[in-house]
Design an enzyme around this catalytic site. Structure first.
Site, mmCIF file in Angstrom:
data_model
loop_
_atom_site.group_PDB
_atom_site.id
_atom_site.type_symbol
_atom_site.label_atom_id
_atom_site.label_comp_id
_atom_site.label_asym_id
_atom_site.label_seq_id
_atom_site.Cartn_x
_atom_site.Cartn_y
_atom_site.Cartn_z
ATOM 1 N N GLU A 37 1.225 -0.881 -0.103
ATOM 2 C CA GLU A 37 0.117 0.176 -0.162
ATOM 3 C C GLU A 37 0.849 1.374 0.372
ATOM 4 O O GLU A 37 1.771 1.217 0.605
ATOM 5 C CB GLU A 37 -0.530 0.134 1.437
ATOM 6 C CG GLU A 37 -1.548 0.938 1.372
ATOM 7 C CD GLU A 37 -2.191 1.826 0.381
ATOM 8 O OE1 GLU A 37 -3.598 1.002 -0.066
ATOM 9 O OE2 GLU A 37 -2.449 2.435 -0.612
ATOM 10 N N THR A 44 -10.374 3.789 -0.336
ATOM 11 C CA THR A 44 -10.920 4.918 -0.481
ATOM 12 C C THR A 44 -12.161 5.039 0.311
ATOM 13 O O THR A 44 -12.449 5.752 1.067
ATOM 14 C CB THR A 44 -12.102 4.879 -1.901
ATOM 15 O OG1 THR A 44 -10.535 4.771 -3.834
ATOM 16 C CG2 THR A 44 -12.500 6.106 -2.278
ATOM 17 N N GLY A 182 -25.830 12.927 -11.726
ATOM 18 C CA GLY A 182 -26.943 12.400 -10.616
ATOM 19 C C GLY A 182 -26.952 11.239 -10.529
ATOM 20 O O GLY A 182 -27.706 10.319 -10.687
ATOM 21 N N ALA A 316 -18.161 -0.919 -1.636
ATOM 22 C CA ALA A 316 -17.146 -1.538 -0.934
ATOM 23 C C ALA A 316 -17.214 -2.838 -0.587
ATOM 24 O O ALA A 316 -16.134 -3.672 -0.642
ATOM 25 C CB ALA A 316 -16.827 -0.306 0.352
ATOM 26 N N HIS A 439 -43.813 -3.550 15.652
ATOM 27 C CA HIS A 439 -44.722 -2.693 15.446
ATOM 28 C C HIS A 439 -43.619 -2.103 16.752
ATOM 29 O O HIS A 439 -44.288 -2.161 17.753
ATOM 30 C CB HIS A 439 -46.225 -3.118 15.694
ATOM 31 C CG HIS A 439 -46.745 -1.855 15.424
ATOM 32 N ND1 HIS A 439 -47.779 -1.292 14.518
ATOM 33 C CD2 HIS A 439 -47.174 -1.263 16.187
ATOM 34 C CE1 HIS A 439 -48.374 -0.539 14.446
ATOM 35 N NE2 HIS A 439 -48.228 -0.028 16.177
#
Ligand code: NAD
Length: 462
Positions: A37, A44, A182, A316, A439
């Site tokens: 890395e 990200t 969008g 991801a 509920h």
């Protein structure tokens, strides 16, 4: 540090969601793993994507809550955004997760090789480390370099024109914003910036926003955005963008122009496949992506690819699933390949969108005889209490299983788990309908949609 001459079982290029998940699972299964890395572990998702944006979107929800307080009898007002505190909170969340993740990687005995890596051949990666070039050999190389924010050709980034990478750390909240694109990133940022007080216009080339979702969802989001003061200009292309230090002007094809304080470019993410030796090593690359078979094998034996680099959904959790799959496949566990259709998708704008499985049109296109059942959140007590509208739609095969679930409304992000179980386990609405849902919960709306699909509605008309 392990003896550099000793080959690893696995060397992974990139420590984002796909790469680190693969490393952790492979280490659990007894493999000797090197994780290469050049930046921070977590990629990200943790540093410039999912986590920071959801921290900001949570703050946006609080801002809207403050505005809505009086309508619920609570005397609150929205007085503005303290961006220093906003980012401090966001960075604290990232820091906590990063610390936990690096701890896990360390405890698993994974060797992190810091620097930029490049594939030399099927079993070799060379890494430019601070101490010089290090060659790492392994039986298998996993490519997990992820993706980058695409820009529009001819549109230059700067202080007034940025991608999500920079927009994550805005020092002030702009008054007027144009969001180009969008899709998921576009609508999440549009929603957030509107909650923070900006005037927002979304410019989308296609004829609807969130075009990867069901058309009814695009329609509902457009309507709710309009109520919130977010304008969506669809079927609109950007001709050019002019910007100086103080403002930007977006020229639209057809002659209109938008003068704004900030332009956010959110036109998709491209695979990070350049400059890492793929072509030289003979790995096939198509339009920047690395094609694989269903076991995530590239055309070069011993080289696999995972996550955003592989054509398909860029999420991801798909990366996690790919990484785990590769580790288990290498260990001979014969895991089931990852199927994009059963991967849940959540967009965290207000109202939220959550979906999994096939749309009605896609199912019909695949030759399935389908029926749909839609339960409006207007009949769900908890949704009314939260002040949201929306719906849960089940797509089922006639007399068969649930093939897809498509939802919109604040809170539906948390309903996706049950929806994905239904799709993943090929449950029939008749299996779900008798299950008692708590509920009052928003989850009841999923139960009601299943009851409706099973022909035994409770709080709905058949
Ligand atoms: P996207 O593909 O979702 O949307 C990009 C949009 O830009 C599309 O609708 C496209 O038609 C439009 N577009 C492209 N060029 C244009 C132009 N010149 N003018 C106007 N519109 C234009 O991409 P994104 O929103 O950038 O997101 C990138 C990836 O990251 C996606 O795959 C997304 O799923 C993923 N992501 C996921 C999440 C989440 O899961 N919540 C959040 C952020 C990003």
């Amino acid at each position: 540090m392990a003896d550099p001459a000793t080959p690893f079982d696995l060397v992974i290029l990139g420590a984002g969601s796909g790469g680190y998940a693969c490393a952790l699972r492979a280490a659990q299964l007894g493999m000797k793993v090197a994780l290469v890395e050049e930046d921070k572990i977590g990629g990200t998702c943790l540093h410039r994507g999912c986590i920071p944006t959801k921290a900001l979107l949570h703050a946006a929800e609080l801002a809207d809550g403050a505005r809505a307080g009086a309508a619920h009898g609570i005397l609150t007002t929205f007085d503005g955004v303290d961006t220093a505190a906003l980012h401090a909170r966001k960075d604290k969340v990232i820091g906590q997760l990063h610390k936990g993740l690096t701890g896990l990687i360390g405890q698993a005995g994974i060797e992190v090789v810091r620097g930029r890596g490049r594939l030399v051949d099927a079993g070799t990666v060379s890494v430019d480390t601070a101490e010089g070039v290090r060659t790492v050999s392994a039986k298998t190389v996993v490519l997990a370099t992820g993706s980058y924010a695409r820009t529009i050709p001819g549109v230059e980034l700067g202080p007034r024109v940025m991608t999500s990478d920079q927009a994550m750390d805005l020092e002030t909240i702009p008054q007027r914003v144009a969001v180009l694109g969008g899709g998921v990133i576009g609508v999440e940022f549009a929603s957030m910036l509107r909650s923070f007080g900006a005037e927002v216009t979304v410019v989308e080339a296609l004829d609807r926003i969130v075009a990867a979702e069901e058309p009814s969802i695009s329609k509902h989001l457009t309507r709710e955005f309009k109520k919130r003061g977010i304008t969506a200009k669809t079927s609109t292309r950007v001709a050019s963008v002019e910007a100086d230090e103080h403002r930007a002007v977006v020229h639209l094809e057809g002659g209109d122009a938008l003068e704004v304080d900030l332009v956010l470019v959110a036109v998709g993410r491209g695979p990070r496949s350049e400059g890492i030796g793929l072509v030289e090593a003979g790995v096939a690359v198509e339009r920047g992506f690395v094609p694989t078979d269903e076991r995530l094998r590239t055309n070069v034996e011993g080289v696999r690819a995972v996550g955003d680099l592989v054509p398909g959904l860029q999420l991801a959790h798909r990366g996690f699933a790919h990484g785990i799959f590769v580790a288990e496949d290498l260990a001979g566990l014969d895991p089931a390949p990852v199927d994009d259709v059963t991967i849940p998708k959540v967009t965290y704008c207000d109202p939220e969108i959550a979906s999994v499985g096939l749309s009605a049109d896609a199912a019909k296109g695949a030759g399935r005889d389908v029926e749909t059942a839609t339960y409006p959140l207007g009949g769900n007590g908890r949704s009314i209490i939260r002040g949201t509208t929306g719906s849960v739609t089940l797509v089922r095969e006639k007399d068969g299983p649930v093939l897809g679930v498509h939802m919109i409304g604040l809170g539906v992000s948390e309903l996706i788990s049950e929806a994905q179980l239904a799709v993943g386990w090929e449950a029939h609405p008749e299996d779900i309908a008798p299950l008692v849902h708590a509920h009052p919960s928003q989850g009841e709306a999923f139960g009601e949609a299943a009851m409706l699909a099973a022909g035994r509605p409770l709080h709905a008309h058949a």
